[in-house]
Design a protein around this motif. Structure first.
Motif, PDB file in Angstrom:
ATOM      1  N   ALA A  59       8.957  16.155   5.121  1.00 54.24           N
ATOM      2  CA  ALA A  59       7.404  16.614   4.970  1.00 54.24           C
ATOM      3  C   ALA A  59       7.160  18.247   5.368  1.00 54.24           C
ATOM      4  O   ALA A  59       6.222  18.732   4.655  1.00 54.24           O
ATOM      5  CB  ALA A  59       6.469  15.867   6.087  1.00 54.24           C
ATOM      6  N   TRP A  60       8.137  19.053   6.119  1.00 52.00           N
ATOM      7  CA  TRP A  60       7.921  20.206   6.603  1.00 52.00           C
ATOM      8  C   TRP A  60       8.723  21.233   5.814  1.00 52.00           C
ATOM      9  O   TRP A  60       8.183  22.235   5.847  1.00 52.00           O
ATOM     10  CB  TRP A  60       7.947  20.213   7.957  1.00 52.00           C
ATOM     11  CG  TRP A  60       6.650  19.703   8.573  1.00 52.00           C
ATOM     12  CD1 TRP A  60       6.631  18.258   9.284  1.00 52.00           C
ATOM     13  CD2 TRP A  60       5.280  20.134   8.764  1.00 52.00           C
ATOM     14  NE1 TRP A  60       5.275  17.785   9.769  1.00 52.00           N
ATOM     15  CE2 TRP A  60       4.586  19.169   9.598  1.00 52.00           C
ATOM     16  CE3 TRP A  60       4.760  21.342   8.590  1.00 52.00           C
ATOM     17  CZ2 TRP A  60       3.312  19.153  10.053  1.00 52.00           C
ATOM     18  CZ3 TRP A  60       3.329  21.472   9.071  1.00 52.00           C
ATOM     19  CH2 TRP A  60       2.481  20.628   9.694  1.00 52.00           C
ATOM     20  N   SER A 112       8.933  12.426  -0.484  1.00 47.11           N
ATOM     21  CA  SER A 112       9.559  12.711   0.731  1.00 47.11           C
ATOM     22  C   SER A 112       8.780  12.982   1.779  1.00 47.11           C
ATOM     23  O   SER A 112       7.471  13.797   1.634  1.00 47.11           O
ATOM     24  CB  SER A 112      10.661  13.968   0.454  1.00 47.11           C
ATOM     25  OG  SER A 112      11.716  13.673  -0.352  1.00 47.11           O
ATOM     26  N   GLY A 113       8.914  12.633   3.006  1.00 49.86           N
ATOM     27  CA  GLY A 113       8.264  13.071   4.000  1.00 49.86           C
ATOM     28  C   GLY A 113       6.981  11.929   4.549  1.00 49.86           C
ATOM     29  O   GLY A 113       6.388  12.059   5.191  1.00 49.86           O
ATOM     30  N   SER A 123       0.935  -1.368   0.114  1.00 49.03           N
ATOM     31  CA  SER A 123       0.001   0.123   0.054  1.00 49.03           C
ATOM     32  C   SER A 123       1.003   1.335  -0.014  1.00 49.03           C
ATOM     33  O   SER A 123       1.920   1.223   0.370  1.00 49.03           O
ATOM     34  CB  SER A 123      -1.026   0.024   1.213  1.00 49.03           C
ATOM     35  OG  SER A 123      -0.068  -0.015   2.402  1.00 49.03           O
ATOM     36  N   ASP A 124       0.129   2.237  -0.420  1.00 52.47           N
ATOM     37  CA  ASP A 124       0.991   3.718  -0.298  1.00 52.47           C
ATOM     38  C   ASP A 124       1.338   3.968   0.982  1.00 52.47           C
ATOM     39  O   ASP A 124       0.702   3.934   1.921  1.00 52.47           O
ATOM     40  CB  ASP A 124       0.059   4.650  -1.151  1.00 52.47           C
ATOM     41  CG  ASP A 124      -0.058   4.329  -2.554  1.00 52.47           C
ATOM     42  OD1 ASP A 124       1.149   3.841  -3.098  1.00 52.47           O
ATOM     43  OD2 ASP A 124      -0.886   4.886  -3.310  1.00 52.47           O
ATOM     44  N   PRO A 125       2.396   4.781   1.087  1.00 50.58           N
ATOM     45  CA  PRO A 125       2.744   5.281   2.352  1.00 50.58           C
ATOM     46  C   PRO A 125       2.028   6.422   2.607  1.00 50.58           C
ATOM     47  O   PRO A 125       1.218   6.946   1.821  1.00 50.58           O
ATOM     48  CB  PRO A 125       4.323   5.804   2.390  1.00 50.58           C
ATOM     49  CG  PRO A 125       4.264   6.155   0.863  1.00 50.58           C
ATOM     50  CD  PRO A 125       3.531   5.205   0.146  1.00 50.58           C
ATOM     51  N   PHE A 126       2.022   7.025   3.953  1.00 53.54           N
ATOM     52  CA  PHE A 126       1.000   8.074   4.270  1.00 53.54           C
ATOM     53  C   PHE A 126       2.206   9.316   4.716  1.00 53.54           C
ATOM     54  O   PHE A 126       3.185   8.974   5.299  1.00 53.54           O
ATOM     55  CB  PHE A 126       0.186   7.762   5.689  1.00 53.54           C
ATOM     56  CG  PHE A 126       1.003   7.416   6.760  1.00 53.54           C
ATOM     57  CD1 PHE A 126       1.398   8.289   7.652  1.00 53.54           C
ATOM     58  CD2 PHE A 126       1.101   5.935   7.094  1.00 53.54           C
ATOM     59  CE1 PHE A 126       1.842   7.841   9.121  1.00 53.54           C
ATOM     60  CE2 PHE A 126       1.647   5.799   8.430  1.00 53.54           C
ATOM     61  CZ  PHE A 126       2.176   6.674   9.176  1.00 53.54           C
ATOM     62  N   SER A 127       1.798  10.478   4.510  1.00 55.99           N
ATOM     63  CA  SER A 127       2.373  11.719   4.604  1.00 55.99           C
ATOM     64  C   SER A 127       2.557  11.990   6.395  1.00 55.99           C
ATOM     65  O   SER A 127       1.597  11.925   6.943  1.00 55.99           O
ATOM     66  CB  SER A 127       2.036  12.823   4.134  1.00 55.99           C
ATOM     67  OG  SER A 127       2.471  13.953   4.386  1.00 55.99           O
ATOM     68  N   LEU A 128       3.736  12.332   6.917  1.00 60.75           N
ATOM     69  CA  LEU A 128       3.713  12.654   8.353  1.00 60.75           C
ATOM     70  C   LEU A 128       3.229  14.245   8.504  1.00 60.75           C
ATOM     71  O   LEU A 128       2.935  14.364   9.616  1.00 60.75           O
ATOM     72  CB  LEU A 128       5.254  12.614   8.853  1.00 60.75           C
ATOM     73  CG  LEU A 128       5.714  11.331   8.928  1.00 60.75           C
ATOM     74  CD1 LEU A 128       7.392  11.591   9.366  1.00 60.75           C
ATOM     75  CD2 LEU A 128       5.100  10.504   9.598  1.00 60.75           C
ATOM     76  N   ARG A 185      -2.130  11.571   5.395  1.00 60.93           N
ATOM     77  CA  ARG A 185      -2.918  10.797   4.227  1.00 60.93           C
ATOM     78  C   ARG A 185      -1.796  10.133   3.313  1.00 60.93           C
ATOM     79  O   ARG A 185      -0.758  10.494   3.263  1.00 60.93           O
ATOM     80  CB  ARG A 185      -3.556  12.291   3.405  1.00 60.93           C
ATOM     81  CG  ARG A 185      -4.727  12.934   4.156  1.00 60.93           C
ATOM     82  CD  ARG A 185      -5.293  13.766   3.129  1.00 60.93           C
ATOM     83  NE  ARG A 185      -6.128  14.580   3.856  1.00 60.93           N
ATOM     84  CZ  ARG A 185      -7.054  15.702   3.281  1.00 60.93           C
ATOM     85  NH1 ARG A 185      -6.554  16.174   2.389  1.00 60.93           N
ATOM     86  NH2 ARG A 185      -7.880  16.308   4.190  1.00 60.93           N
ATOM     87  N   ARG A 186      -2.592   9.322   2.625  1.00 63.58           N
ATOM     88  CA  ARG A 186      -1.995   8.479   1.602  1.00 63.58           C
ATOM     89  C   ARG A 186      -1.187   9.184   0.592  1.00 63.58           C
ATOM     90  O   ARG A 186      -1.828  10.273   0.001  1.00 63.58           O
ATOM     91  CB  ARG A 186      -2.626   7.218   1.184  1.00 63.58           C
ATOM     92  CG  ARG A 186      -3.153   6.331   2.120  1.00 63.58           C
ATOM     93  CD  ARG A 186      -2.042   5.298   2.377  1.00 63.58           C
ATOM     94  NE  ARG A 186      -2.502   4.506   3.574  1.00 63.58           N
ATOM     95  CZ  ARG A 186      -2.105   3.470   4.098  1.00 63.58           C
ATOM     96  NH1 ARG A 186      -0.638   3.215   3.641  1.00 63.58           N
ATOM     97  NH2 ARG A 186      -2.525   2.594   5.073  1.00 63.58           N
ATOM     98  N   VAL A 187       0.184   8.928   0.380  1.00 64.23           N
ATOM     99  CA  VAL A 187       0.701   9.719  -0.958  1.00 64.23           C
ATOM    100  C   VAL A 187       1.370   8.655  -1.691  1.00 64.23           C
ATOM    101  O   VAL A 187       1.513   7.678  -1.402  1.00 64.23           O
ATOM    102  CB  VAL A 187       1.824  10.793  -0.464  1.00 64.23           C
ATOM    103  CG1 VAL A 187       0.839  11.798   0.510  1.00 64.23           C
ATOM    104  CG2 VAL A 187       2.706  10.397   0.471  1.00 64.23           C
TER     105      VAL A 187
END
Length: 480
Positions: A420-421, A366-367, A350-355, A359-361
């Motif tokens: 992420a930030w 990156s992040g 499955s797709d990773p989630f953003s910190l 949400r899934r990205v």
């Protein structure tokens, strides 16, 4: 002779050199490279007596800083236009040259002979490398936009080795150990000169030469160890280049890092680095075809991932305190954990989630993190901790394992949070995609978010520095 007289003679000699070569280079522009190199060497010869004989080191530092300011103004206002290369980076090599003297005297006030030796390494070897490379160079080493050649670097190594031999003979000691130390000085100085950005080499090569001459009697006392460090590092750098794990500049810089790690720290400092390079490169070989990074690793990637981890070797060489080794392992573990998280995480179902958004990205953004990527991060850090525990101090095994697994994971999460930030993102003006590169589809995109200049390399460097900090906290506050 008074300090003022010595400084006056040195400045007069350097001024006379500039006064002669400046009009020559303006009158015959084709001679400018040769004239610059000749001036480089002559001013070094005029300056060395001042480094050695001025008794008040504070006066010598002040004079060096004052001349640095003058050279900055000369570059900015074109007072020595006939000697300028037209590139700010290259032209600022002049003030970097004198700033290095001030820095060397400040770092080694009681060992000015070493400062003078390091300054001569730069003053004589660098112009020879430039002249020889321009005439006979065939194999290019491209780093930071500057082009050097392997042939010029070999000439640099030969001259720097000769300076080292002469320095030891002048000190009254010239045995097998000193010969090996001179060869080590030549090889490392040449690799440093070949891979540093223009101007910065004029500052750091002379400081490195001074440090090697200062530390040689203790950290580099065994000639077999020193020569083995050189041979192993060069062989691994060559293999990594031939295997296309790294490009030519990254191979030379990797060999330099190996020489420093093995020479100043020993096998325990080198093997975690080797494990990171080999295991991460093998993982990268088997990554998915949608990888963002194709081809061999470049020098900027090696610098951002490894240089922070090498910083503790210098205080370790001076003190022998094993706590510095834990910092080294923690930083290497972060670089490894981050690489493994990326490469193993690509295989998640499955797709990773953003910190940031939770949400899934898309994969590779990156992040973003995934459970499989986090598991890969732990495994990568633990691999480095395990290597360090096997070869490092036995009394520190538990903390080395923890530095690998815990610091590696924490540092990898720091990398993801920064990605992420803070990492900059752009919208491509051609295809409309959100990307991390400023140029996409051959056109420059519009910045959408993030801090200007904070790209993936900057994030990686910050994460490996965070590894040093986290490992230091581990050493200071966790009982053995």
């Amino acid at each position: 002779m008074t300090d003022s007289a010595i400084l006056g003679l040195a400045l007069a000699g350097c001024g006379a050199v500039v006064g002669v070569i400046h009009p020559v280079s303006r009158r015959w522009p084709s001679t400018r490279p040769a004239v610059r190199n000749l001036g480089h060497a002559l001013t070094a010869l005029f300056t060395v007596p001042a480094i050695l004989w001025v008794e008040d080191v504070r006066l010598a530092i002040a004079a060096s800083l004052g001349f640095t300011v003058f050279l900055v103004l000369a570059v900015e206002f074109g007072w020595i236009r006939g000697l300028l290369a037209g590139s700010r980076w290259k032209d600022y090599g002049y003030p970097a040259y004198t700033l290095g003297i001030a820095a060397g005297l400040a770092l080694f006030p009681e060992h000015r002979a070493a400062v003078a030796g390091g300054f001569l390494v730069l003053g004589l070897a660098d112009p020879v490398a430039s002249t020889f490379g321009r005439r006979f160079g065939r194999t290019e080493i491209v780093a930071w936009g500057s082009r050097r050649t392997l042939e010029g670097s070999l000439a640099c190594a030969a001259v720097a080795t000769g300076v080292g031999l002469a320095w030891f003979a002048w000190q009254g000691v010239l045995g097998a150990a000193q010969v090996a130390q001179a060869v080590y000085l030549g090889a490392t100085a040449a690799a440093l000169e070949a891979t540093l950005p223009s101007a910065l080499d004029n500052l750091l090569v002379q400081l490195w030469g001074a440090f090697v001459l200062f530390i040689a009697p203790t950290a580099l006392a065994d000639p077999i160890h020193v020569l083995a460090a050189l041979a192993v590092s060069v062989a691994i750098g060559w293999f990594a280049w031939r295997a296309r794990w790294v490009d030519a500049a990254a191979a030379v810089f990797s060999a330099l890092l190996g020489m420093v790690a093995l020479g100043l720290g020993g096998p325990a400092w080198f093997l975690p680095l080797l494990a990171f390079m080999v295991l991460s490169s093998l993982l990268t070989r088997f990554r998915q075809s949608d990888s963002r990074e194709k081809g061999p690793r470049r020098i900027v990637q090696v610098v951002c991932n490894v240089v922070p981890a090498m910083l503790p070797v210098f205080p370790f060489a001076l003190t022998g305190d094993p706590r510095w080794y834990v910092l080294h392992v923690g930083s290497v573990a972060v670089a490894t954990a981050d690489t493994w998280a990326t490469e193993i995480g690509r295989h998640a179902r499955s797709d990773p989630f953003s910190l940031r958004s939770l949400r899934r990205v898309a994969r590779g953004v990156s992040g973003a993190v995934s459970p499989l990527g986090l598991a890969g991060s732990v495994l990568g850090g633990l691999a480095i901790g395990g290597v360090a525990a096997l070869v490092g101090p036995p009394a520190w095994r538990s903390r080395l394992l923890l530095a690998g697994a815990a610091v590696g994971l924490a540092g990898s999460l720091v990398d993801s949070l920064l990605g992420a930030w803070l990492q900059v993102r752009f919208r491509c003006a051609a295809c409309g995609a959100t990307v991390e590169e400023s140029n996409h589809c051959g056109v420059r995109g519009k910045r959408l978010s993030g801090v200007p200049g904070c790209d993936n390399h900057a994030v990686n460097a910050a994460a490996t520095v965070a590894g040093l900090v986290l490992a230091w906290l581990l050493v200071e506050y966790l009982p053995a």
